[in-house]
Design a protein around this motif. Structure first.
Motif, PDB file in Angstrom:
ATOM      1  N   ASN A   1       0.823  -1.206   0.000  1.00 55.90           N
ATOM      2  CA  ASN A   1       0.000   0.000   0.000  1.00 55.90           C
ATOM      3  C   ASN A   1       0.861   1.261   0.000  1.00 55.90           C
TER       4      ASN A   1
ATOM      5  N   ILE B   1       2.542   1.665  -3.428  1.00 55.19           N
ATOM      6  CA  ILE B   1       1.623   2.195  -4.434  1.00 55.19           C
ATOM      7  C   ILE B   1       1.582   3.712  -4.392  1.00 55.19           C
TER       8      ILE B   1
ATOM      9  N   TYR C   1      -0.670  -4.015  -7.017  1.00 55.31           N
ATOM     10  CA  TYR C   1      -2.101  -4.302  -6.921  1.00 55.31           C
ATOM     11  C   TYR C   1      -2.367  -5.800  -7.082  1.00 55.31           C
TER      12      TYR C   1
ATOM     13  N   TYR D   1      -4.135  -8.228  -4.385  1.00 55.20           N
ATOM     14  CA  TYR D   1      -5.267  -9.080  -4.768  1.00 55.20           C
ATOM     15  C   TYR D   1      -5.053 -10.513  -4.255  1.00 55.20           C
TER      16      TYR D   1
ATOM     17  N   TYR E   1      -8.716  -4.564  -6.597  1.00 58.13           N
ATOM     18  CA  TYR E   1      -7.262  -4.706  -6.755  1.00 58.13           C
ATOM     19  C   TYR E   1      -6.933  -5.300  -8.134  1.00 58.13           C
TER      20      TYR E   1
ATOM     21  N   MET F   1      -7.454  -2.695 -10.859  1.00 62.01           N
ATOM     22  CA  MET F   1      -6.361  -1.713 -10.924  1.00 62.01           C
ATOM     23  C   MET F   1      -5.090  -2.337 -11.500  1.00 62.01           C
ATOM     24  N   ALA F   2      -4.839  -3.597 -11.164  1.00 60.05           N
ATOM     25  CA  ALA F   2      -3.664  -4.287 -11.714  1.00 60.05           C
ATOM     26  C   ALA F   2      -3.755  -4.356 -13.238  1.00 60.05           C
TER      27      ALA F   2
END
Length: 351
Positions: free
Chosen positions: A283, A286, A317, A321, A331, A334-335
């Motif tokens: 996190n 990111i 991400y 996940y 997740y 977004m990946a």
């Protein structure tokens, strides 16, 4: 009546073990040249035999880990009005051969340097930060000096440069970074001062294709030049990168935080992102990769704020996940988004 004669051009090239590509280069440019000079720095293949098909002006020069010395020697053999200095991995296609001929016909004495576009296709791009950029390629052999200014007159020292629209295709057969890194290090160890331009190029090449070992071999050079205010940010990035490799978090943040005392750059955000990714704080990683991509700009490697940042965001991400229970589809979404951004990223034409 002003009468201009067509300018003559000496091709001056330094080579070593270029048998795979030398013919391709000379076939594309030899008909435009009035003299071809090949300086060989120690070939052990058929390079000199291929060169002899185009010229008898072939000279041996003992390689001393100094490209400038070899190029200066090649220039010293030239006798024509201008000097063209290609590398063996360059090619002029038919369209640009015609442009070169038109330039040669129209060249006037006042022009001392001609710049041409250096174009590196994506498939051949190893250490470049752009696909297309202007570079000086044609040089007046003998330069005259003129007085300027009506009072407090002085000699004009800045050259007259013409930016042509000629495009040279750069088609390298392989990556020469290891050779280049050894030249940088050898020059430093011999006590030579590395110019700001060379320091920047050195760090750019390390970021493009250097290994962890290459960075650590160079750490003392970074420390030596750290007081160089012109390249301070690049050197701080390289040192942060080196200490991250060594897992020395105290020294890592010592140099990482220096960047934030002024304007932050993408490279340092990327380094901090990697630091947190390596300790599995995805996190936090990111946040830094996002800043790298969208909030600040690059100073060393344009791909860091594009393809590289997007791939790291996608990977972080994806890891979140896999760790999520129950599975967090946001997740995964977004990946996939950042993976697509990374796949579609292209280098800018120029920087």
């Amino acid at each position: 009546m002003l009468i201009c004669h067509m300018k003559t051009i000496s091709l001056c090239m330094i080579v070593k073990n270029e048998e795979k590509i030398l013919k391709r280069c000379l076939d594309s440019i030899a008909p435009l040249m009035d003299e071809i000079i090949i300086v060989d720095t120690g070939s052990t293949d058929n390079t000199k035999a291929i060169a002899s098909l185009y010229t008898d002006k072939i000279y041996d020069f003992k390689w001393i880990n100094d490209f400038s010395a070899a190029r200066n020697f090649s220039f010293s053999k030239a006798t024509m009005d201008y000097i063209y200095a290609p590398d063996a991995d360059e090619v002029l296609d038919k369209e640009n051969q015609e442009k070169f001929k038109l330039l040669k016909d129209a060249l006037v004495d006042e022009v001392e340097i001609v710049q041409m576009y250096y174009v590196t296709p994506t498939s051949n791009n190893t250490v470049q930060n752009a696909q297309k950029e202007l570079r000086p390629k044609l040089f007046k052999r003998l330069r005259t000096f003129s007085w300027i200014d009506p009072i407090h007159e002085t000699i004009k020292t800045t050259p007259t440069i013409f930016d042509s629209d000629i495009e040279i295709l750069h088609l390298p057969e392989g990556n020469h970074s290891k050779r280049d890194f050894s030249v940088f290090i050898d020059s430093f160890e011999r006590g030579n001062t590395l110019s700001n331009k060379i320091l920047r190029m050195y760090i750019k090449e390390l970021y493009k294709c250097g290994t962890d070992e290459d960075f650590l071999k160079s750490k003392e050079i970074f420390l030596h030049f750290l007081d160089n205010t012109v390249c301070f940010k690049e050197l701080s990035c390289a040192l942060a990168h080196s200490y991250r490799i060594l897992k020395d978090s105290t020294s890592f943040f010592k140099y990482a935080l220096k960047d934030f005392a002024t304007d932050a750059c993408s490279e340092m955000c990327y380094e901090i992102g990697l630091f947190y990714k390596e300790i599995k704080d995805y996190n936090e990683a990111i946040i830094w990769f996002y800043n790298c991509a969208f909030e600040v700009g690059p100073i060393i490697d344009v791909e860091i704020s594009g393809k590289k940042a997007f791939y790291e965001l996608a990977d972080c991400y994806q890891k979140l996940y896999k760790l999520s229970t129950p599975k967090n589809k946001e997740y995964q979404k977004m990946a996939n988004l950042y993976k697509e951004k990374g796949d579609s990223f292209v280098l800018p034409e120029t920087i």
